[in-house]
Every structure is written in structure tokens, then in C-alpha cells.
Design a protein around this motif. Sequence first.
Motif, short mmCIF file in Angstrom:
data_model
loop_
_atom_site.label_atom_id
_atom_site.label_comp_id
_atom_site.label_asym_id
_atom_site.label_seq_id
_atom_site.Cartn_x
_atom_site.Cartn_y
_atom_site.Cartn_z
N ASN A 24 12.15 52.79 -8.56
CA ASN A 24 11.80 51.76 -9.91
C ASN A 24 12.07 49.89 -9.24
O ASN A 24 13.32 49.31 -9.32
N THR A 26 11.64 45.88 -8.83
CA THR A 26 10.85 45.28 -9.39
C THR A 26 10.64 43.92 -7.59
O THR A 26 9.06 43.01 -8.20
N GLU A 27 11.04 44.01 -6.45
CA GLU A 27 11.08 43.16 -5.80
C GLU A 27 11.11 43.63 -4.64
O GLU A 27 12.04 44.75 -4.24
N LYS A 40 6.05 41.76 -4.93
CA LYS A 40 6.01 41.69 -6.90
C LYS A 40 6.11 42.82 -7.09
O LYS A 40 4.20 42.53 -7.54
N ASN A 41 7.38 43.12 -7.85
CA ASN A 41 6.37 44.63 -8.57
C ASN A 41 5.38 45.89 -8.04
O ASN A 41 4.57 46.10 -8.26
#
Length: 108
Positions: A24, A26-27, A40-41
Motif C-alpha cells: 500500500n 502512496t509514493e 504518486k499513488n
Amino acid sequence: MLPMNIQQMKKMMKQMGINIEEINATEVIIRTPNEELIFKNPSVTKVSGRGMEVFQVIGSYVVVKKVEISEEDVKLIMEQANVDEETARKALIEANGDLAEALMKLQK
């Protein structure tokens, strides 16, 4: 032969000692000597087995160039544009180290 579904494939890989895990994230930033690739994501998968770990990163990214700014260039911009060190350094970074462009931006 029917194609395997993902669960069957994961089970078969686990039996072979290979584990697949979704991360998981995020960056994700990949740094090279001259640039950074910033995701990003992203979709990140970790595949581990036989003492190795492999990460797969999928997603859109932007490239940020690294700019080497010398202290001499900063001092020159400070003197020529009559600005402080922070302003001079910022102008040089935005101009990718180009002295003339940095001066022009500060003199507008």
C-alpha cells in the motif's frame, strides 16, 4: 486448458516458495545520478522467493531533473541581482543552472 485465475496462480507460486504481496504505497521515488522519477499513488507488488525480493511499480510518474549548483554561481547571482543566497539558489534551480536565465528571472 483453461487459464488460471489469480488465486490459483498465487497458490501455485506459494507452493514453489514464491510469495506475492501488494504494498500500500502512496509514493515511490527512484533516484538516478541526474534525475528523480516520482510515482504518486502507484500500484506496487513485491515478489519474494529464493532469497530475493523484486518490486514491480506501475503508475504514472514525473521526472525531476537534478541540478548541480556551485557556490560560485550562487555568489555571482547574489552580486549581479542584488539578492540573498536563498533567492539566488532558487532562481538557479528554476533555471536548471543557467546563469543568464536566472539573472533574467530576477531582473523582471
